[in-house]
Enzyme design. Structure first.
Site, PDB file in Angstrom:
ATOM      1  N   ASP A  84       9.090  12.768 -20.342  1.00 36.34           N
ATOM      2  CA  ASP A  84      10.411  12.203 -20.627  1.00 36.34           C
ATOM      3  C   ASP A  84      10.859  12.596 -22.032  1.00 36.34           C
ATOM      4  O   ASP A  84      10.099  13.190 -22.800  1.00 36.34           O
ATOM      5  CB  ASP A  84      10.415  10.678 -20.426  1.00 36.34           C
ATOM      6  CG  ASP A  84       9.354   9.956 -21.249  1.00 36.34           C
ATOM      7  OD1 ASP A  84       8.585  10.623 -21.979  1.00 36.34           O
ATOM      8  OD2 ASP A  84       9.281   8.720 -21.161  1.00 36.34           O
ATOM      9  N   ASN A  91       8.654  -3.412 -20.950  1.00 38.21           N
ATOM     10  CA  ASN A  91       9.309  -4.080 -19.829  1.00 38.21           C
ATOM     11  C   ASN A  91       8.828  -3.529 -18.486  1.00 38.21           C
ATOM     12  O   ASN A  91       9.499  -3.670 -17.470  1.00 38.21           O
ATOM     13  CB  ASN A  91      10.831  -3.913 -19.946  1.00 38.21           C
ATOM     14  CG  ASN A  91      11.236  -2.446 -19.976  1.00 38.21           C
ATOM     15  OD1 ASN A  91      10.393  -1.554 -19.877  1.00 38.21           O
ATOM     16  ND2 ASN A  91      12.518  -2.189 -20.103  1.00 38.21           N
ATOM     17  N   HIS A 130       8.361  -0.304 -17.832  1.00 38.87           N
ATOM     18  CA  HIS A 130       8.847   1.031 -17.477  1.00 38.87           C
ATOM     19  C   HIS A 130       7.718   2.058 -17.519  1.00 38.87           C
ATOM     20  O   HIS A 130       6.719   1.889 -18.209  1.00 38.87           O
ATOM     21  CB  HIS A 130      10.039   1.458 -18.347  1.00 38.87           C
ATOM     22  CG  HIS A 130       9.739   1.766 -19.780  1.00 38.87           C
ATOM     23  ND1 HIS A 130      10.473   1.244 -20.812  1.00 38.87           N
ATOM     24  CD2 HIS A 130       8.808   2.559 -20.355  1.00 38.87           C
ATOM     25  CE1 HIS A 130       9.989   1.705 -21.956  1.00 38.87           C
ATOM     26  NE2 HIS A 130       8.986   2.498 -21.705  1.00 38.87           N
ATOM     27  N   GLU A 181      13.361   2.796 -15.862  1.00 33.31           N
ATOM     28  CA  GLU A 181      13.604   1.455 -16.377  1.00 33.31           C
ATOM     29  C   GLU A 181      13.726   0.446 -15.234  1.00 33.31           C
ATOM     30  O   GLU A 181      14.049   0.820 -14.099  1.00 33.31           O
ATOM     31  CB  GLU A 181      14.921   1.450 -17.166  1.00 33.31           C
ATOM     32  CG  GLU A 181      14.910   2.338 -18.411  1.00 33.31           C
ATOM     33  CD  GLU A 181      14.276   1.649 -19.612  1.00 33.31           C
ATOM     34  OE1 GLU A 181      13.414   0.761 -19.429  1.00 33.31           O
ATOM     35  OE2 GLU A 181      14.642   2.011 -20.741  1.00 33.31           O
TER      36      GLU A 181
END
Ligand code: GLP
Length: 277
Positions: free
Chosen positions: A89, A158, A160, A165
């Site tokens: 990413d 969170n 991810h 996401e």
């Protein structure tokens, strides 16, 4: 872009049974021994398949493992001569040489020390003029050169993975991500000179097609997330939970990150190894 569709039957089974029994747990006393084990594992994976495609997360979780891998490569350089590397990413909008870019991270820690030539590394452009076309370029490369042999992952605050996401509908392939506040507060960005506009990431299906997945989790601050990953619902609202649909996941964690995992989960896993250093 296709949304992610997963095997509901497998999902329901996994949801009731916890993590698949063939997940491998590697429990280490601290992040240093964990990183050493990950570096050794990557070397071991390369032995039978030297041209393995290794997809790399960035961030604090894998940083030390990459440093130790480079140290190992100095002792056994031949082993790394055919390995192929892929960037998972990127922070869209940062320059490629921004100190916070994933590109800069990988070049500094791994690609430059290993002297990886351009034909054995593929990664996102961080400032594409057309982000959708950049996703198509990455998808086309992966269709030709994939699937990934070894996927190295960190666990987002969170839940991810990469920049997949939390959302109601995950994306299957390479895509542009709207970044969550959790991602935008990532410590990597403290050193940034630019402004992040979006994320660029491989999709959930790209990750789950990997032959082997190595998830690295260390530190007390990740303990609740690791617990949720193994005991919570499988849900796109916690993307890492989708790993429970994959049979070849190795969890490398330290004692602090594993502190909230119920003992029964560790015991029921068929290959749980505890290391004392
Ligand atoms: C970042 C990256 C991910 C990384 C994750 C965890 O936002 N996009 O690739 O794995 O968050 O980062 P860390 O290991 O620093 O906690």
């Amino acid at each position: 872009m296709a949304s992610f569709d997963f095997d509901l039957h497998a999902t329901e089974a996994a949801a009731t049974e916890g993590p698949p029994r063939d997940w491998k747990w590697h429990l280490h006393p601290d992040a240093e021994t964990m990183s050493r084990a990950v570096a050794a594992r990557l070397a071991d994976e390369l032995r039978p398949k030297r041209n393995s495609l290794i997809c790399l997360a960035t961030g604090s979780s894998p940083q030390r493992a990459y440093e130790l891998l480079v140290a190992h490569a100095r002792a056994e350089p031949d082993l790394y001569e055919e390995a192929r590397w892929l960037k998972l990413d990127e922070w869209g909008g940062l320059a490629m040489d921004d100190p916070a870019s994933c590109e800069h991270f990988l070049r500094r820690l791994l690609l430059t020390p290993l002297a990886v030539p351009p034909e054995r590394y593929f990664g996102w452009e961080s400032q594409p003029t057309d982000p959708a076309a950049e996703c198509d370029r990455v998808a086309a490369w992966l269709a030709l050169h994939g699937p990934i042999d070894i996927q190295v992952l960190g666990l987002g605050k969170n839940g991810h993975l990469g920049f997949n996401e939390p959302t109601r509908q995950l994306q299957s392939g390479p895509h542009v991500a709207i970044l969550s506040p959790a991602s935008l507060s990532h410590s990597m960005l403290l050193q940034s000179k630019g402004r992040v506009a979006y994320g660029l990431t491989l999709g959930m299906d790209d990750i789950l097609r990997a032959r082997q997945i190595l998830l690295l989790v260390s530190g007390r601050q990740k303990a609740p997330q690791l617990r949720q990953l193994v005991t919570g619902e499988i849900s796109p609202l916690f993307p890492a939970s989708l790993l429970r649909c994959h049979r070849a996941v190795s969890i490398y964690c330290d004692a602090a990150a594993a502190a909230l995992i119920p003992e029964r989960v560790l015991q029921s896993s068929c290959s749980s190894s505890r290391h004392n250093g």
